[in-house]
Structures are given as structure tokens and as C-alpha cells.
Motif scaffolding. Structure first.
Motif, PDB file in Angstrom:
ATOM      1  N   GLU A   1       0.821  -1.103   0.054  1.00 57.47           N
ATOM      2  CA  GLU A   1       0.075   0.220   0.098  1.00 57.47           C
ATOM      3  C   GLU A   1       0.853   1.373  -0.049  1.00 57.47           C
ATOM      4  O   GLU A   1       0.638   2.152  -0.817  1.00 57.47           O
ATOM      5  CB  GLU A   1      -0.838   0.095   1.084  1.00 57.47           C
TER       6      GLU A   1
ATOM      7  N   GLU B   1       4.946 -15.422   9.439  1.00 60.88           N
ATOM      8  CA  GLU B   1       3.814 -16.120  10.208  1.00 60.88           C
ATOM      9  C   GLU B   1       4.134 -16.677  11.342  1.00 60.88           C
ATOM     10  O   GLU B   1       5.285 -17.673  11.420  1.00 60.88           O
ATOM     11  CB  GLU B   1       3.118 -17.072   9.104  1.00 60.88           C
TER      12      GLU B   1
ATOM     13  N   VAL C   1       2.273 -24.476   0.835  1.00 59.60           N
ATOM     14  CA  VAL C   1       2.094 -23.396   0.292  1.00 59.60           C
ATOM     15  C   VAL C   1       1.044 -22.438   0.865  1.00 59.60           C
ATOM     16  O   VAL C   1       0.532 -21.460   0.346  1.00 59.60           O
ATOM     17  CB  VAL C   1       2.042 -23.215  -1.277  1.00 59.60           C
ATOM     18  N   MET C   2       0.019 -23.298   1.477  1.00 63.42           N
ATOM     19  CA  MET C   2      -1.310 -22.679   1.835  1.00 63.42           C
ATOM     20  C   MET C   2      -1.174 -21.593   3.029  1.00 63.42           C
ATOM     21  O   MET C   2      -1.648 -20.572   2.780  1.00 63.42           O
ATOM     22  CB  MET C   2      -2.092 -23.718   2.534  1.00 63.42           C
TER      23      MET C   2
ATOM     24  N   PHE D   1       5.472 -16.103  -0.074  1.00 58.97           N
ATOM     25  CA  PHE D   1       4.203 -16.565  -1.004  1.00 58.97           C
ATOM     26  C   PHE D   1       4.037 -15.469  -1.945  1.00 58.97           C
ATOM     27  O   PHE D   1       4.569 -14.361  -1.885  1.00 58.97           O
ATOM     28  CB  PHE D   1       2.906 -16.869  -0.184  1.00 58.97           C
TER      29      PHE D   1
ATOM     30  N   MET E   1       1.681 -13.236  -4.306  1.00 56.33           N
ATOM     31  CA  MET E   1       0.416 -12.461  -4.093  1.00 56.33           C
ATOM     32  C   MET E   1       0.223 -11.758  -5.430  1.00 56.33           C
ATOM     33  O   MET E   1       1.097 -11.137  -5.977  1.00 56.33           O
ATOM     34  CB  MET E   1       0.211 -11.760  -3.069  1.00 56.33           C
TER      35      MET E   1
ATOM     36  N   ASP F   1      -1.510  -8.374  -6.096  1.00 56.59           N
ATOM     37  CA  ASP F   1      -2.089  -7.180  -5.271  1.00 56.59           C
ATOM     38  C   ASP F   1      -2.270  -6.133  -6.216  1.00 56.59           C
ATOM     39  O   ASP F   1      -1.323  -5.590  -6.775  1.00 56.59           O
ATOM     40  CB  ASP F   1      -1.317  -7.081  -4.000  1.00 56.59           C
ATOM     41  N   ASN F   2      -3.511  -5.460  -6.046  1.00 58.17           N
ATOM     42  CA  ASN F   2      -3.648  -4.206  -6.766  1.00 58.17           C
ATOM     43  C   ASN F   2      -4.269  -3.188  -5.778  1.00 58.17           C
ATOM     44  O   ASN F   2      -4.781  -3.439  -4.667  1.00 58.17           O
ATOM     45  CB  ASN F   2      -4.277  -4.345  -8.073  1.00 58.17           C
TER      46      ASN F   2
ATOM     47  N   ILE G   1      -4.524  -4.243   7.299  1.00 60.00           N
ATOM     48  CA  ILE G   1      -4.791  -3.538   5.962  1.00 60.00           C
ATOM     49  C   ILE G   1      -5.729  -2.267   6.366  1.00 60.00           C
ATOM     50  O   ILE G   1      -5.363  -1.069   5.797  1.00 60.00           O
ATOM     51  CB  ILE G   1      -5.425  -4.285   4.870  1.00 60.00           C
TER      52      ILE G   1
ATOM     53  N   GLU H   1      -9.189 -19.199   2.280  1.00 61.67           N
ATOM     54  CA  GLU H   1      -9.323 -17.653   1.896  1.00 61.67           C
ATOM     55  C   GLU H   1      -8.390 -17.561   0.594  1.00 61.67           C
ATOM     56  O   GLU H   1      -7.196 -17.558   0.692  1.00 61.67           O
ATOM     57  CB  GLU H   1      -8.767 -16.983   2.881  1.00 61.67           C
TER      58      GLU H   1
ATOM     59  N   PHE I   1     -10.295  -4.772  -0.138  1.00 65.01           N
ATOM     60  CA  PHE I   1     -10.685  -3.836   0.830  1.00 65.01           C
ATOM     61  C   PHE I   1     -10.881  -2.607   0.206  1.00 65.01           C
ATOM     62  O   PHE I   1     -10.353  -2.157  -0.726  1.00 65.01           O
ATOM     63  CB  PHE I   1      -9.385  -3.619   1.648  1.00 65.01           C
TER      64      PHE I   1
ATOM     65  N   SER J   1      -7.439  -1.947  -1.846  1.00 60.62           N
ATOM     66  CA  SER J   1      -6.407  -2.749  -2.281  1.00 60.62           C
ATOM     67  C   SER J   1      -7.280  -4.023  -2.310  1.00 60.62           C
ATOM     68  O   SER J   1      -8.324  -4.407  -1.497  1.00 60.62           O
ATOM     69  CB  SER J   1      -5.352  -2.651  -1.156  1.00 60.62           C
ATOM     70  N   TYR J   2      -6.520  -5.154  -3.131  1.00 57.71           N
ATOM     71  CA  TYR J   2      -7.111  -6.449  -3.392  1.00 57.71           C
ATOM     72  C   TYR J   2      -6.230  -7.150  -3.851  1.00 57.71           C
ATOM     73  O   TYR J   2      -5.277  -7.156  -4.652  1.00 57.71           O
ATOM     74  CB  TYR J   2      -7.849  -6.045  -4.844  1.00 57.71           C
TER      75      TYR J   2
ATOM     76  N   ILE K   1      -4.728 -11.623  -4.100  1.00 56.07           N
ATOM     77  CA  ILE K   1      -5.229 -12.928  -4.554  1.00 56.07           C
ATOM     78  C   ILE K   1      -3.943 -13.709  -4.137  1.00 56.07           C
ATOM     79  O   ILE K   1      -2.747 -13.233  -4.546  1.00 56.07           O
ATOM     80  CB  ILE K   1      -5.454 -13.092  -5.968  1.00 56.07           C
TER      81      ILE K   1
ATOM     82  N   ARG L   1      -0.967 -19.872  -2.826  1.00 55.88           N
ATOM     83  CA  ARG L   1      -1.971 -20.540  -2.107  1.00 55.88           C
ATOM     84  C   ARG L   1      -3.036 -21.235  -3.004  1.00 55.88           C
ATOM     85  O   ARG L   1      -3.433 -22.186  -2.463  1.00 55.88           O
ATOM     86  CB  ARG L   1      -2.699 -19.457  -0.882  1.00 55.88           C
TER      87      ARG L   1
HETATM   88  N1  5CA Z   1      -2.890  -5.640   0.714  1.00 54.34           N
HETATM   89  C1  5CA Z   1      -3.994  -6.526   0.903  1.00 54.34           C
HETATM   90  C2  5CA Z   1      -4.702  -6.675  -0.484  1.00 54.34           C
HETATM   91  S1  5CA Z   1      -3.739  -6.410  -1.787  1.00 54.34           S
HETATM   92  C3  5CA Z   1      -3.540  -7.742   1.470  1.00 54.34           C
HETATM   93  O1  5CA Z   1      -2.386  -7.854   1.781  1.00 54.34           O
HETATM   94  N2  5CA Z   1      -4.257  -8.739   1.891  1.00 54.34           N
HETATM   95  S2  5CA Z   1      -4.275  -9.992   2.354  1.00 54.34           S
HETATM   96  O2  5CA Z   1      -3.354  -9.826   3.460  1.00 54.34           O
HETATM   97  O3  5CA Z   1      -5.616 -10.557   2.810  1.00 54.34           O
HETATM   98  O4  5CA Z   1      -3.452 -10.946   1.299  1.00 54.34           O
HETATM   99  C4  5CA Z   1      -4.134 -11.269   0.234  1.00 54.34           C
HETATM  100  C5  5CA Z   1      -4.323 -12.639  -0.112  1.00 54.34           C
HETATM  101  O5  5CA Z   1      -2.843 -13.346   0.051  1.00 54.34           O
HETATM  102  C6  5CA Z   1      -5.132 -13.582   0.913  1.00 54.34           C
HETATM  103  O6  5CA Z   1      -6.332 -13.650   0.600  1.00 54.34           O
HETATM  104  C7  5CA Z   1      -4.411 -15.029   0.713  1.00 54.34           C
HETATM  105  O7  5CA Z   1      -5.016 -15.736  -0.206  1.00 54.34           O
HETATM  106  C8  5CA Z   1      -2.919 -14.710   0.399  1.00 54.34           C
HETATM  107  N3  5CA Z   1      -2.060 -14.883   1.818  1.00 54.34           N
HETATM  108  C9  5CA Z   1      -2.072 -14.009   2.751  1.00 54.34           C
HETATM  109  N4  5CA Z   1      -1.082 -14.695   3.612  1.00 54.34           N
HETATM  110  C10 5CA Z   1      -0.617 -15.909   2.943  1.00 54.34           C
HETATM  111  C11 5CA Z   1       0.427 -16.800   3.443  1.00 54.34           C
HETATM  112  N5  5CA Z   1       1.191 -16.528   4.682  1.00 54.34           N
HETATM  113  N6  5CA Z   1       0.689 -17.810   2.531  1.00 54.34           N
HETATM  114  C12 5CA Z   1      -0.037 -17.940   1.459  1.00 54.34           C
HETATM  115  N7  5CA Z   1      -0.977 -16.890   0.805  1.00 54.34           N
HETATM  116  C13 5CA Z   1      -1.432 -15.884   1.789  1.00 54.34           C
END
Ligand code: 5CA
Length: 439
Positions: free
Chosen positions: A111, A142, A149-150, A155, A157, A159-160, A202, A282, A287, A315-316, A318, A322
Motif C-alpha cells: 500500500e 507467520e 504453500v497454503m 508466498f 500474491m 495485489d492491486n 490493512i 481464503e 478492501f 486494495s485487492y 489474491i 496458495r
Molecule cells: N494488501 C492487501 C490486499 S492487496 C493484502 O495483503 N491482503 S491479504 O493480507 O488478505 O492477502 C491477500 C491474499 O494473500 C489472501 O487472501 C491470501 O489468499 C494470500 N495470503 C495471505 N497470507 C498468506 C500466506 N501466509 N501464505 C499464502 N498466501 C497468503
């Protein structure tokens, strides 16, 4: 790819460290190897799937109008001090010092970084809206990395970040992502239910998580029983991103669905008998947080009347890596993985049961060449191994269809075609095989 040349370290036994099926199968099918807790190397088979998942995510982002960038993994600490999150983020953030003793960090999210990029470049409301995304590795230290990888520490991601002039426009940006997410998961054959969610570190007051129901999911979720029968796979098809998406958003959030943090039994709008409680994975989280970052970081534009307005942001995310695990949780049987075509590492498996037999070898080599010429990705088991071992390996890696060449069938001009998902087998005339699978 010839299996005899491929780097595919399969494991016969279940690795003892893996507690859930996707982790077991990713190790057994030679997709990943652990480097340290929650940190993995992706081997050729796993990397192919990761890239396919990433590409679907990318295509749906592009279609929605978001633009791809690439920001670094390492960020300066000052950025986070400016927004006030440096202390708040706590031990989950990996803090680093460079050789000049400057405080740096491995980004858990972006962000701050993206807000300063936009702040320095955009001065007028006429340059809005903007939506920028990247697909980049994140690090979160964590407490309990687990399930492969879950829940990793490192990991991938997507993110937008959206930037708008006012709350109404920002909601349209939020809705666009809501639609893009439904489309993205549908293309992977996944049923991801949008649920009201907590915004955590966030921030902001509006957020939805996209949850795949699975016994092995880490989240406790609650939803209206009707979600179980609802087909969301085709929901967002053909929707125009430039139209008002609020009615669509309202429709797809009208059935109750909430994560544990948001679910309050005393104020739940539906009676207990219509409520399902389940576990969820998830795979995405969106957000809307208004000016939480633009305000402290001074990201303002001149509005139509010339007065400065802080940007409205969302922010968004995926979880790209995971998703690979989630896809396996949703698609496997006792013999191994069953890849949906859209993310399969190879479209076809080709098994030569008797590489030592000249006729079999010539026919299999020839079919392999023709399938590849037709643009199909094929994993060709040309190894000198027992038929049983070959069948087991091919089932384990889970390609959608298998073509099997053996001396008996070949004498009649046939090969065998096995569909991995339902196990159905049938004879196929050798000369029709390419036509059957070529697009
Ligand atoms: N900045 C915001 C949105 S861009 C953000 O970081 N959102 S989050 O924290 O929800 O993470 C987005 C996605 O990343 C989660 O929905 C999840 O699918 C994935 N994620 C989060 N933490 C982990 C992790 N430790 N391992 C694998 N995937 C993860």
C-alpha cells in the motif's frame, strides 16, 4: 516433455511432515521442495501450474482495466513510518538492515509503496481512476507457517490498488474487482464465496474474502445454506465493466456469508437452521479503506474546483501460490491430483507401455511429435519402467487426459484414452488421437 529427461522427483511414500492432502501431493508429485519453514522452491511441474494460475489472474486483471507494474520485494522502512504502520505490523514483518545500516524490510504488502508512486505522478482528478497491480513475492513471518504453500512465509500474491476521486467512484473500483475475482476463480473451476470480512492490519471498513469451502481450510466461515446450491461459476460472464456494477454486487452479497470475525450469532439475519458453518480457504481478499494511506502520505489531487482532495483507495489481493494448494484440495482422489484443464501443467499424458518394443516406440514417438506440432503440451512417459509404475505416476501428477500405447491395442490400430477425472477408458483409433485433442 519426455519424462526420461524431466526433472520430476516423485515420492512413493507420504512425507510425514505434510498434514493435508494438497501439501502431501505437491511433495509427492515433485512440484515443490521446502527450503526452510514456510519457504519453498518450485520445481518444473509446480512452477508450470503456478505460472498458469498467475496467467489467469493476470488476464482477468487486464480485462477489468487494471494495469500491471512490478514493485520491489525490498522496501525502505521510512515509507512505513510515514504511514504509521511500521510499528503496528509487529513481528510478522521481516526487518532488514543494508550495509549502510539503513532500515529496510521485505514487503508483506505494498500500500505505502504504490501510494507514493501515484502521489508523485498524479496531480489532477482528470488522471483518475487508476488501478495498478503486480504479481510479486511477499514475506510474512507467520507464527505458524503450515500446510505447505497454503500458509507460507514467502508466498506469491497478486495485489492491486485503486485510486479514485470520491467514495462513489472508489466503490465502482471495488465492484470491478469483485467481478474480476468471481471471473478469475470461475476460470479455475473453483467456487469461491464472497464473504463479509474483517479488515485486519490493512484497515478500512468494507472488505470481502473469497472463500473456498474445504474441511482443511484455516478459516471458520458461516453462510446461508443456499450458497451450497448456488452456481457462481457463470455469474460474471459477459458483464460490462463500464456499466454500474452496484446491482450485481448487491445481488451477489445478498445471501448471507461471513467469516468468523464478522459473524455475530446474536445479530445474524438468518435463522440457525438456514445457516451453515464450515471451514474455508481464503484465496482472495478485497478492501476499501478510503483515505487511510493517501492522507498520511499526502496523496492528493486537484479536484474539479481546484481544491486538494486525498485519493480514495482500495486494495485487492489474491493468493496466487496458495491457489495451487487450494486447487488440489478441491481436485484430487486417492491416486493423486486431478487438474482442471485451465491450470493443468500439461494438457495430456502419453504413456508408452513398452519402450523396448520397436513398433510401440515408433508409434509413441510419432504421436508425441504430432501432438506437439498441434500445439498441445504433452508429458511423454518414455521411461523403461513397469506399466503399474507408469500408471501410478501419471495418476499422481493428474493431467486431465492420458493416452496409452501398448502392443495389443497397436496391433488393431488403437491406443487407449483414459480420462483422469472419472477414470473412464476407451479405445481410440491411433490416427484420430491428434484430432480429438487439438483445438
Ligand atoms: N494488501 C492487501 C490486499 S492487496 C493484502 O495483503 N491482503 S491479504 O493480507 O488478505 O492477502 C491477500 C491474499 O494473500 C489472501 O487472501 C491470501 O489468499 C494470500 N495470503 C495471505 N497470507 C498468506 C500466506 N501466509 N501464505 C499464502 N498466501 C497468503
Amino acid at each position: 516433455m519426455r519424462l526420461s529427461q524431466y526433472f520430476l522427483p516423485l515420492l512413493r511414500e507420504n512425507p510425514s511432515e505434510a498434514q493435508i492432502v494438497s501439501h502431501r501431493l505437491m511433495l509427492r508429485a515433485g512440484m515443490i521442495r521446502q527450503s526452510s519453514a514456510g519457504i519453498y522452491s518450485w520445481l518444473p511441474m509446480g512452477f508450470r501450474v503456478l505460472k498458469r494460475v498467475e496467467q489467469i489472474v493476470r488476464e482477468e486483471q487486464d480485462r477489468s482495466g487494471a494495469q500491471e507494474i512490478l514493485m520491489p520485494t525490498i522496501q525502505p522502512a521510512e515509507l512505513w513510518k510515514e504511514s504509521g504502520r511500521y510499528e503496528d505490523y509487529g513481528k510478522e514483518m521481516l526487518r532488514i538492515r543494508d550495509r549502510h545500516e539503513r532500515e529496510m524490510l521485505y514487503g508483506p504488502t505494498n500500500e505505502e509503496q504504490v501510494t507514493t508512486i501515484v502521489r508523485d505522478a498524479i496531480k489532477s482528478y482528470r488522471d483518475l481512476p487508476k488501478n495498478l497491480y503486480h504479481i510479486q513475492w511477499k514475506f510474512r513471518d507467520e507464527v505458524r507457517p503450515r500446510f505447505g504453500v497454503m500458509r507460507g512465509r514467502e508466498f506469491l500474491m497478486k495485489d492491486n490498488y485503486s485510486f479514485d476521486l470520491d467514495a462513489k467512484a472508489a466503490k465502482q473500483s471495488y465492484n470491478k474487482m469483485f467481478v474480476a475475482y468471481l471471473r478469475t476463480f470461475a476460470r479455475m473451476g473453483l467456487k469461491a464465496i464472497p464473504m463479509r470480512a474483517d479488515t485486519g492490519p490493512i484497515g478500512g471498513e468494507l472488505s470481502h474474502e473469497f472463500q473456498i469451502l474445504a474441511d482443511t481450510g484455516e478459516s471458520e466461515v458461516y453462510c446461508d445454506r443456499r450458497w451450497l446450491e448456488t452456481d457462481i461459476l457463470a455469474a460474471a460472464e459477459g458483464l460490462d465493466y463500464d456499466s454500474d456494477l452496484e446491482p450485481f454486487f448487491r445481488h451477489w452479497t445478498s445471501l448471507y456469508a461471513a467469516t468468523d470475525e464478522m459473524h455475530k450469532p446474536e445479530s445474524c439475519p438468518i435463522p440457525p437452521e438456514e445457516l451453515v458453518s464450515a471451514r474455508g480457504i481464503e484465496v482472495g481478499h478485497i478492501f476499501y479503506f478510503g483515505t487511510k494511506y493517501s492522507q498520511p502520505l499526502g496523496a492528493v489531487v486537484a479536484g474539479p474546483d481546484g481544491a486538494e482532495v486525498p485519493l480514495e483507495m482500495g486494495s485487492y489481493g489474491i493468493g496466487v501460490s496458495r491457489l495451487v494448494g487450494a486447487l488440489i484440495e478441491a481436485n484430487h482422489d486417492d491416486s493423486g491430483i486431478i487438474w482442471p484443464e485451465s491450470v493443468a501443467p500439461f494438457r495430456l499424458g502419453l504413456i508408452n507401455l513398452r519402450p523396448a518394443d520397436d513398433k510401440c516406440r515408433v508409434a509413441a514417438d510419432d504421436l508425441y511429435a504430432k501432438l506437439r506440432n498441434a500445439g498441445l503440451e504433452v508429458l511423454y512417459d518414455d521411461r523403461d519402467d513397469s506399466p503399474g509404475a507408469k500408471f501410478a505416476a501419471m495418476d499422481l501428477v493428474g493431467l486431465p487426459d492420458q493416452l496409452i500405447i501398448g502392443p495389443r491395442g497397436l496391433a488393431a490400430g488403437n491406443i487407449e484414452w483414459k480420462h483422469r477425472r472419472d477414470g473412464a477408458r476407451q479405445d481410440l483409433p491411433l490416427d484420430t488421437a491428434v484430432g480429438r485433442f487439438a483445438a
